[in-house]
Design an enzyme around this catalytic site. Structure first.
Site, PDB file in Angstrom:
ATOM      1  CG  ASN A 170      -3.259 -45.234  21.272  1.00  0.00           C
ATOM      2  OD1 ASN A 170      -3.220 -44.841  20.104  1.00  0.00           O
ATOM      3  ND2 ASN A 170      -2.447 -46.189  21.727  1.00  0.00           N
ATOM      4  CE  LYS A 171      -0.994 -43.330  17.122  1.00  0.00           C
ATOM      5  NZ  LYS A 171      -1.248 -44.722  17.557  1.00  0.00           N
TER       6      LYS A 171
END
Length: 334
Positions: A170-171
């Protein structure tokens, strides 16, 4: 219920498959292969400081502490409002995490409170750039600064002795799992690679925090498109900020009266969200006494919204409309 808008989703439309295919066809799927070296070199060129690929952001933080020789009897100052790994790595070295409240203006480590917490046992400070917000410069405190920048790649300049990044899915940049340690990391590479030389003589009691060739291949492909991916995320964060109360760049955190009600309304429409990190001082693993009113306020009234490049403007407007209509519900429902 149909899953319409996931909380996070990586964008893998660049050279990821091409580079992964090279790993497989050449049989370089472990630590060996060209991609770790190429990824580290490209990352250094992009962000301007020596870079060491790791298996996770947690690994990068742990290596930073080990490289500084931090251990039993030492203290490390960090904010209560952060992901648990920030404190867990301190405990793993035998040192003591000293929790401090955040600044309500930045949502990050309060510098004045950090200064007041320094003792003769303080060996490092870990400011966290929470949700991509800038914690500021702590370099004038004459103590090694390890920046937990796991959520702020490309959003906050590197100022600390070392800066640590996460490449979780999710980065802003993902390798699936993985991370990077940047800056003056001394013998962290030796710690990362098992601690032994080419004759298998252990020089330090090292660990295996290496990144695989497969992960690095994905990272290199992601880095080639990083500016585009970051701008899509930041554009989404700006649109939220223009219409909702809250803060954040990696993720936008809306501040609402009752996050549970907002979360339920979003989920009913197939939209995922997630709560703010529980402050460490109330967690059983790190429980601490003290005044943490700012951390608690953000925790009790924040809800993290989908912010990544997977989110279309139309989807975002739907999320904003749902949040705003929920805020207008009668007080008794809040």
């Amino acid at each position: 219920m149909k899953r319409l808008i996931p909380f996070a989703e990586p964008d893998l439309r660049g050279n990821e498959l091409k580079y992964l295919t090279e790993c497989i066809t050449t049989n370089y799927v472990t630590h060996a292969g060209r991609f770790e070296r190429d990824f580290e070199k490209a990352f250094t060129g992009k962000f301007g400081r020596p870079s060491l690929a790791t298996s996770s952001g947690t690994g990068a933080l742990h290596l930073a502490l080990l490289a500084l020789g931090i251990g039993r009897g030492n203290e490390v100052i960090l904010p209560s409002l952060t992901f648990g790994a920030t404190a867990a790595v301190v405990v793993a070295t035998g040192a003591t995490p000293v929790l401090v409240d955040v600044d309500p203006a930045t949502w990050c480590l309060d510098k004045d409170r950090a200064l007041a917490a320094i003792t003769s046992r303080t060996k490092a400070i870990i400011p966290v750039h929470l949700y991509g917000c800038d914690a500021g410069d702590f370099g004038d405190l004459d103590i090694p600064v390890i920046e937990d920048a796991c959520e702020s790649l490309g959003m906050v300049p590197q100022r600390g002795t070392m800066s640590c990044y996460s490449f979780y899915g999710n980065k802003p940049l993902t390798t699936g799992e993985g991370g990077m340690l940047c800056g003056h990391y001394e013998n962290a590479k030796l710690w990362r690679d098992g601690g032994f030389d080419n004759k298998y003589v252990n020089l330090v009691p090292g660990l295996n925090y290496r990144m695989s060739n497969l992960q690095a291949a994905v990272g290199l492909a992601q880095l080639e498109r990083f500016d585009e991916l970051l701008e899509l995320r930041l554009s989404n964060a700006r649109r939220y900020a223009a219409q909702l109360a809250g803060k954040g760049h990696w993720l936008f955190v809306a501040t609402v009266r009752n996050p549970a009600i907002v979360k339920r309304r979003l989920l009913e429409s197939g939209i995922e969200s997630r709560p703010v990190f529980t402050p460490l001082h109330v967690c059983p693993a790190f429980k601490a006494e003290g005044s943490f009113e700012n951390s608690e306020r953000i925790w009790r009234h924040g809800i993290c919204l989908p912010t990544g490049p997977h989110l279309s403007e139309k989807q975002q407007e739907e999320i904003i409309d749902l949040c705003r209509s929920t805020l207008m519900l009668p007080l008794r429902l809040q």
